[in-house]
Write a protein that holds these residues in place. Sequence first.
Motif, PDB file in Angstrom:
ATOM      1  N   ALA A 276      10.992  26.911 -28.065  1.00  0.00           N
ATOM      2  CA  ALA A 276      10.095  26.880 -26.898  1.00  0.00           C
ATOM      3  C   ALA A 276       9.878  28.288 -26.350  1.00  0.00           C
ATOM      4  O   ALA A 276       8.788  28.629 -25.882  1.00  0.00           O
ATOM      5  CB  ALA A 276      10.680  25.972 -25.816  1.00  0.00           C
ATOM      6  N   LYS A 277      10.928  29.128 -26.423  1.00  0.00           N
ATOM      7  CA  LYS A 277      10.791  30.511 -25.942  1.00  0.00           C
ATOM      8  C   LYS A 277       9.784  31.271 -26.803  1.00  0.00           C
ATOM      9  O   LYS A 277       9.050  32.133 -26.306  1.00  0.00           O
ATOM     10  CB  LYS A 277      12.145  31.241 -25.960  1.00  0.00           C
ATOM     11  CG  LYS A 277      13.169  30.670 -24.980  1.00  0.00           C
ATOM     12  CD  LYS A 277      12.887  31.138 -23.568  1.00  0.00           C
ATOM     13  CE  LYS A 277      13.945  30.640 -22.585  1.00  0.00           C
ATOM     14  NZ  LYS A 277      13.584  30.934 -21.183  1.00  0.00           N
ATOM     15  N   LEU A 278       9.753  30.992 -28.112  1.00  0.00           N
ATOM     16  CA  LEU A 278       8.801  31.678 -28.997  1.00  0.00           C
ATOM     17  C   LEU A 278       7.370  31.274 -28.666  1.00  0.00           C
ATOM     18  O   LEU A 278       6.462  32.099 -28.646  1.00  0.00           O
ATOM     19  CB  LEU A 278       9.065  31.346 -30.466  1.00  0.00           C
ATOM     20  CG  LEU A 278      10.451  31.640 -31.041  1.00  0.00           C
ATOM     21  CD1 LEU A 278      10.495  31.264 -32.527  1.00  0.00           C
ATOM     22  CD2 LEU A 278      10.823  33.096 -30.887  1.00  0.00           C
TER      23      LEU A 278
ATOM     24  N   TRP B 223       7.125  23.537 -24.934  1.00  0.00           N
ATOM     25  CA  TRP B 223       7.913  22.611 -25.747  1.00  0.00           C
ATOM     26  C   TRP B 223       6.966  21.888 -26.685  1.00  0.00           C
ATOM     27  O   TRP B 223       5.744  21.976 -26.559  1.00  0.00           O
ATOM     28  CB  TRP B 223       8.651  21.613 -24.849  1.00  0.00           C
ATOM     29  CG  TRP B 223       9.578  22.268 -23.869  1.00  0.00           C
ATOM     30  CD1 TRP B 223       9.288  22.626 -22.596  1.00  0.00           C
ATOM     31  CD2 TRP B 223      10.937  22.656 -24.088  1.00  0.00           C
ATOM     32  NE1 TRP B 223      10.373  23.211 -21.993  1.00  0.00           N
ATOM     33  CE2 TRP B 223      11.404  23.234 -22.886  1.00  0.00           C
ATOM     34  CE3 TRP B 223      11.809  22.564 -25.173  1.00  0.00           C
ATOM     35  CZ2 TRP B 223      12.704  23.719 -22.750  1.00  0.00           C
ATOM     36  CZ3 TRP B 223      13.104  23.043 -25.034  1.00  0.00           C
ATOM     37  CH2 TRP B 223      13.540  23.610 -23.837  1.00  0.00           C
ATOM     38  N   ARG B 224       7.552  21.111 -27.579  1.00  0.00           N
ATOM     39  CA  ARG B 224       6.726  20.427 -28.581  1.00  0.00           C
ATOM     40  C   ARG B 224       5.686  19.495 -27.960  1.00  0.00           C
ATOM     41  O   ARG B 224       4.590  19.333 -28.486  1.00  0.00           O
ATOM     42  CB  ARG B 224       7.610  19.647 -29.566  1.00  0.00           C
ATOM     43  CG  ARG B 224       8.437  20.579 -30.421  1.00  0.00           C
ATOM     44  CD  ARG B 224       9.285  19.854 -31.440  1.00  0.00           C
ATOM     45  NE  ARG B 224      10.261  20.772 -32.020  1.00  0.00           N
ATOM     46  CZ  ARG B 224      10.065  21.485 -33.131  1.00  0.00           C
ATOM     47  NH1 ARG B 224       8.952  21.357 -33.800  1.00  0.00           N
ATOM     48  NH2 ARG B 224      11.001  22.322 -33.565  1.00  0.00           N
ATOM     49  N   SER B 225       6.013  18.887 -26.845  1.00  0.00           N
ATOM     50  CA  SER B 225       5.074  17.953 -26.206  1.00  0.00           C
ATOM     51  C   SER B 225       3.890  18.680 -25.588  1.00  0.00           C
ATOM     52  O   SER B 225       2.918  18.055 -25.187  1.00  0.00           O
ATOM     53  CB  SER B 225       5.786  17.176 -25.090  1.00  0.00           C
ATOM     54  OG  SER B 225       5.988  18.026 -23.962  1.00  0.00           O
TER      55      SER B 225
ATOM     56  N   ASP C   7      12.413  19.762 -22.728  1.00  0.00           N
ATOM     57  CA  ASP C   7      11.068  19.201 -22.859  1.00  0.00           C
ATOM     58  C   ASP C   7      10.895  18.072 -21.852  1.00  0.00           C
ATOM     59  O   ASP C   7      11.852  17.354 -21.536  1.00  0.00           O
ATOM     60  CB  ASP C   7      10.845  18.675 -24.283  1.00  0.00           C
ATOM     61  CG  ASP C   7       9.355  18.516 -24.606  1.00  0.00           C
ATOM     62  OD1 ASP C   7       8.519  18.711 -23.689  1.00  0.00           O
ATOM     63  OD2 ASP C   7       9.037  18.200 -25.767  1.00  0.00           O
ATOM     64  N   ASP C   8       9.680  17.972 -21.329  1.00  0.00           N
ATOM     65  CA  ASP C   8       9.348  16.911 -20.394  1.00  0.00           C
ATOM     66  C   ASP C   8       8.034  16.282 -20.866  1.00  0.00           C
ATOM     67  O   ASP C   8       6.946  16.678 -20.434  1.00  0.00           O
ATOM     68  CB  ASP C   8       9.200  17.496 -18.978  1.00  0.00           C
ATOM     69  CG  ASP C   8       9.003  16.401 -17.940  1.00  0.00           C
ATOM     70  OD1 ASP C   8       8.628  15.270 -18.339  1.00  0.00           O
ATOM     71  OD2 ASP C   8       9.204  16.680 -16.742  1.00  0.00           O
ATOM     72  N   PRO C   9       8.141  15.310 -21.797  1.00  0.00           N
ATOM     73  CA  PRO C   9       6.927  14.736 -22.392  1.00  0.00           C
ATOM     74  C   PRO C   9       5.971  14.155 -21.357  1.00  0.00           C
ATOM     75  O   PRO C   9       4.767  14.082 -21.620  1.00  0.00           O
ATOM     76  CB  PRO C   9       7.468  13.650 -23.326  1.00  0.00           C
ATOM     77  CG  PRO C   9       8.859  14.088 -23.645  1.00  0.00           C
ATOM     78  CD  PRO C   9       9.373  14.767 -22.400  1.00  0.00           C
ATOM     79  N   ALA C  10       6.486  13.796 -20.171  1.00  0.00           N
ATOM     80  CA  ALA C  10       5.574  13.265 -19.142  1.00  0.00           C
ATOM     81  C   ALA C  10       4.600  14.354 -18.696  1.00  0.00           C
ATOM     82  O   ALA C  10       3.423  14.074 -18.441  1.00  0.00           O
ATOM     83  CB  ALA C  10       6.378  12.744 -17.953  1.00  0.00           C
ATOM     84  N   ILE C  11       5.081  15.609 -18.615  1.00  0.00           N
ATOM     85  CA  ILE C  11       4.171  16.722 -18.278  1.00  0.00           C
ATOM     86  C   ILE C  11       3.208  16.959 -19.438  1.00  0.00           C
ATOM     87  O   ILE C  11       2.009  17.140 -19.250  1.00  0.00           O
ATOM     88  CB  ILE C  11       4.959  18.013 -17.954  1.00  0.00           C
ATOM     89  CG1 ILE C  11       5.843  17.807 -16.721  1.00  0.00           C
ATOM     90  CG2 ILE C  11       4.005  19.195 -17.747  1.00  0.00           C
ATOM     91  CD1 ILE C  11       6.668  19.028 -16.327  1.00  0.00           C
ATOM     92  N   GLY C  12       3.760  16.913 -20.671  1.00  0.00           N
ATOM     93  CA  GLY C  12       2.929  17.130 -21.854  1.00  0.00           C
ATOM     94  C   GLY C  12       1.793  16.119 -21.961  1.00  0.00           C
ATOM     95  O   GLY C  12       0.735  16.409 -22.514  1.00  0.00           O
ATOM     96  N   ALA C  13       2.038  14.931 -21.428  1.00  0.00           N
ATOM     97  CA  ALA C  13       1.030  13.865 -21.545  1.00  0.00           C
ATOM     98  C   ALA C  13       0.107  13.802 -20.336  1.00  0.00           C
ATOM     99  O   ALA C  13      -0.768  12.944 -20.267  1.00  0.00           O
ATOM    100  CB  ALA C  13       1.751  12.521 -21.714  1.00  0.00           C
ATOM    101  N   ASP C  14       0.338  14.709 -19.379  1.00  0.00           N
ATOM    102  CA  ASP C  14      -0.445  14.630 -18.142  1.00  0.00           C
ATOM    103  C   ASP C  14      -1.450  15.790 -18.070  1.00  0.00           C
ATOM    104  O   ASP C  14      -1.072  16.938 -17.795  1.00  0.00           O
ATOM    105  CB  ASP C  14       0.521  14.693 -16.938  1.00  0.00           C
ATOM    106  CG  ASP C  14      -0.215  14.541 -15.614  1.00  0.00           C
ATOM    107  OD1 ASP C  14      -1.469  14.597 -15.618  1.00  0.00           O
ATOM    108  OD2 ASP C  14       0.463  14.390 -14.585  1.00  0.00           O
ATOM    109  N   PRO C  15      -2.723  15.508 -18.305  1.00  0.00           N
ATOM    110  CA  PRO C  15      -3.712  16.597 -18.317  1.00  0.00           C
ATOM    111  C   PRO C  15      -3.797  17.347 -17.000  1.00  0.00           C
ATOM    112  O   PRO C  15      -4.240  18.499 -16.962  1.00  0.00           O
ATOM    113  CB  PRO C  15      -5.035  15.879 -18.628  1.00  0.00           C
ATOM    114  CG  PRO C  15      -4.783  14.430 -18.475  1.00  0.00           C
ATOM    115  CD  PRO C  15      -3.308  14.195 -18.571  1.00  0.00           C
TER     116      PRO C  15
END
Length: 446
Positions: free
Chosen positions: A265-267, A271-273, A284-292
Amino acid sequence: MNMDLFRRMRRKPTLDLDDIQATVLRARPEPYFGTHAILEITDPAAGKELLRRLAPRVTSAARWDEPQPSWLALAISYQGLVALGVPESSLASFPANFRAGMAARAERLRDTGPNAPERWEFPFGTPRVHMAVTVFAENEADWQSEVAAYEQELRGLAGVDLLSHQDFGADGFNVFGYRDGFSQPVVEGSGAEPLPGDGRPIKAGEFVLGYPSETGSPLAMPSPDVLGRNGTYVVFRKYHSHVDAFNRYLHDNGRTEDERELLAAKLVGRWRSGAPLALAPDGDDPAIGADPKRINNFDYSKDPRGLHTPLGSHIRRMNPRDTKLEVLTDVNIRRVIRRSTSYGGPLPTDVLRDDGKGRGLDFIALGARAIDNVEFLQSEWVNSGNFVGLGKEKDPMISLQEKKGAYFTVPGTPPRRVHGIQSFNTLLGGEYFFMPSRSAIDWLSR
Ligand code: HEM
């Protein structure tokens, strides 16, 4: 989920959307399927006939925010314009780097050694790359039928040769396993409603020729007017991704899964999400990743030293937002629209040996300054660290790491230098294209 589709048309568009090609404003769906074809025109009359046949299939940007099963985009290189018999006065009105072509610009792009044009796969780097036709689709069936329809137009047309055909597709995550393609500039006049963190809309002339740019005036445009207006430039760069080397680097430098994922994630800066380190510094917080509404809603004002998002991470280099830069530039004129596509599928994180299956990313940047901007990014922000005080350190994801001993700095007290960074992506080829408006395609076909 497609983040870009959440940028709804909530304002009245002022751009001529019917004339502009769809890909300029229409986001890649998730999942997506498609094909890039490269064509050579050996007879100008046949080239014009192909344009006449394809013209009705070239999709416009009208209603760019509504789902569409499939669409087709067409772009032409400088050599392609020559092969079509475009008059000399028009040819001379295109910018010098477009006319030279990507291979001739290798030094400026820092495409040397393993990335040098002499090493590129056919047909890239040859003067035979004339036209690129791309089909995008939301599902396999529509992809196949759109490709079949385009191939039907090509069939039996002596004087146009298919040089390469590359399929692509993914679920929205690239071959490294990262969600990709959602941080985009908002084009003023497109009608798009910015999402939190998108920033102010950027003047349309930065992305489409014929409209005022950030300077207040339109950028120089090829002539005649019908050829230039509503067109844009495309930078296409095909990369082979060494996901096995990336995975090994993480295993060599992280003892646990958590340590490895944090280093990764630092690179990247995310995060992946897709959740940014700026909002999710610890995991990682996939809820943020899924929230436009949240995925891009950050700046770097509270993190000047890069303790959360390293100054050298891929996303902070490529869009420093409000980072204080040591070499000044206006970040708003360095933005490009990205329509990159992945091919070959991901390699799981626990696989440390290459399976021999070619995989990677076709980096595709669009914009009225796309060529200048990618040349700038490659030389100043990817393959150097001076602009953020990192000296010779380079972008950890996409740079050419020439010597052994390359490292990546994770800021902290004390900072951590993580050695063993390699070139995780090798360039297989690329070209500069002009994406004409639909009326320019008509003009070119006569
Ligand atoms: C194989 C090559 C590449 C990979 C795997 C890659 C990966 C990524 C990922 C995971 C993101 C974050 C997701 C997003 O914002 O959409 C991203 C963002 C970005 N990348 Fe790349 N990238 C590659 C090549 C490039 C190249 C060649 C350039 C430009 C020269 C570039 C410019 C950008 C920009 C401008 C952003 C958005 C940053 C932001 O607005 O915060 N990328 N890339």
